[in-house]
Design an enzyme around this catalytic site. Sequence first.
Site, PDB file in Angstrom:
ATOM      1  N   ASP A  44       0.788  -1.229   0.000  1.00  0.00           N
ATOM      2  CA  ASP A  44       0.000   0.000   0.000  1.00  0.00           C
ATOM      3  C   ASP A  44       0.823   1.284   0.000  1.00  0.00           C
ATOM      4  OD1 ASP A  44       0.808   0.295   2.748  1.00  0.00           O
ATOM      5  OD2 ASP A  44      -0.878  -0.967   3.343  1.00  0.00           O
ATOM      6  N   ARG A  55       1.003   6.859   0.070  1.00  0.00           N
ATOM      7  CA  ARG A  55       0.282   5.824   0.821  1.00  0.00           C
ATOM      8  C   ARG A  55      -1.123   5.758   0.244  1.00  0.00           C
ATOM      9  NH1 ARG A  55      -2.473   2.580   3.308  1.00  0.00           N
ATOM     10  NH2 ARG A  55      -2.076   1.787   5.388  1.00  0.00           N
ATOM     11  N   ASP A  60      -5.263  -1.207   3.731  1.00  0.00           N
ATOM     12  CA  ASP A  60      -4.130  -1.588   4.574  1.00  0.00           C
ATOM     13  C   ASP A  60      -3.781  -3.023   4.225  1.00  0.00           C
ATOM     14  OD1 ASP A  60      -2.195  -1.332   6.577  1.00  0.00           O
ATOM     15  OD2 ASP A  60      -3.539  -2.164   8.095  1.00  0.00           O
ATOM     16  N   THR A  61      -2.600  -3.220   3.690  1.00  0.00           N
ATOM     17  CA  THR A  61      -2.172  -4.560   3.312  1.00  0.00           C
ATOM     18  C   THR A  61      -1.311  -5.158   4.426  1.00  0.00           C
ATOM     19  OG1 THR A  61      -0.202  -3.723   2.168  1.00  0.00           O
ATOM     20  CG2 THR A  61      -2.209  -4.004   0.841  1.00  0.00           C
ATOM     21  N   GLU A  63       1.816  -6.529   6.396  1.00  0.00           N
ATOM     22  CA  GLU A  63       3.189  -6.013   6.372  1.00  0.00           C
ATOM     23  C   GLU A  63       4.171  -6.977   5.713  1.00  0.00           C
ATOM     24  OE1 GLU A  63       4.125  -2.929   7.181  1.00  0.00           O
ATOM     25  OE2 GLU A  63       2.031  -2.513   7.663  1.00  0.00           O
ATOM     26  N   ARG A 103       3.645  11.111   4.235  1.00  0.00           N
ATOM     27  CA  ARG A 103       3.369  10.476   2.942  1.00  0.00           C
ATOM     28  C   ARG A 103       2.120  11.103   2.330  1.00  0.00           C
ATOM     29  NH1 ARG A 103       3.272   4.371   5.185  1.00  0.00           N
ATOM     30  NH2 ARG A 103       1.796   5.460   6.517  1.00  0.00           N
TER      31      ARG A 103
END
Length: 166
Positions: A44, A55, A60-61, A63, A103
């Site tokens: 992401d 971002r 939300d992917t 980690e 970001r």
Amino acid sequence: MRPVSGWRVVAVVLGLGLVVLCACGSESACGPGAGVVSRVVDGDTVVLQSGERVRYLLVDTPESTGGKRECFGTESRDFNRSLVEGRVVRLTYGEACTDRYGRLLAYVSVDGQEVNALLAERGYACVLYVPPAGESRRSEFQALESSARRAGRGMWSACPSVACSR
């Protein structure tokens, strides 16, 4: 008056096309409207050739950086990489321009496809809503995630337990 050769006409037409292309990627109040992705950080987050870190909004992917290797993190990163790395992407901003890490927050599109939505739809990401960024499209992304969960796409069938931040 000298006649204009064919190759000069082609050069002028191509030049005008580049001017139009550049105008489409013009700056917004938040940042660039387009850029080339030089590096995919994870599922992401990307870095543009111009140096900006972007971002993806509303997703939300798992980690896959900083020593963390969550279930489906590598697959999410690789899917993102296959879509955007080395390619021109369009950036559309939401209600907030940046996150607490500086970001840029954006919806990222390539070839007319929005990467943020694809990540949620195909089971590579959970919905992550941090007010006010993404408020206008929050329910759309929640529906994409729910559909992916029900169908067992991506991480929803590959990972024994997925804990999404809400």
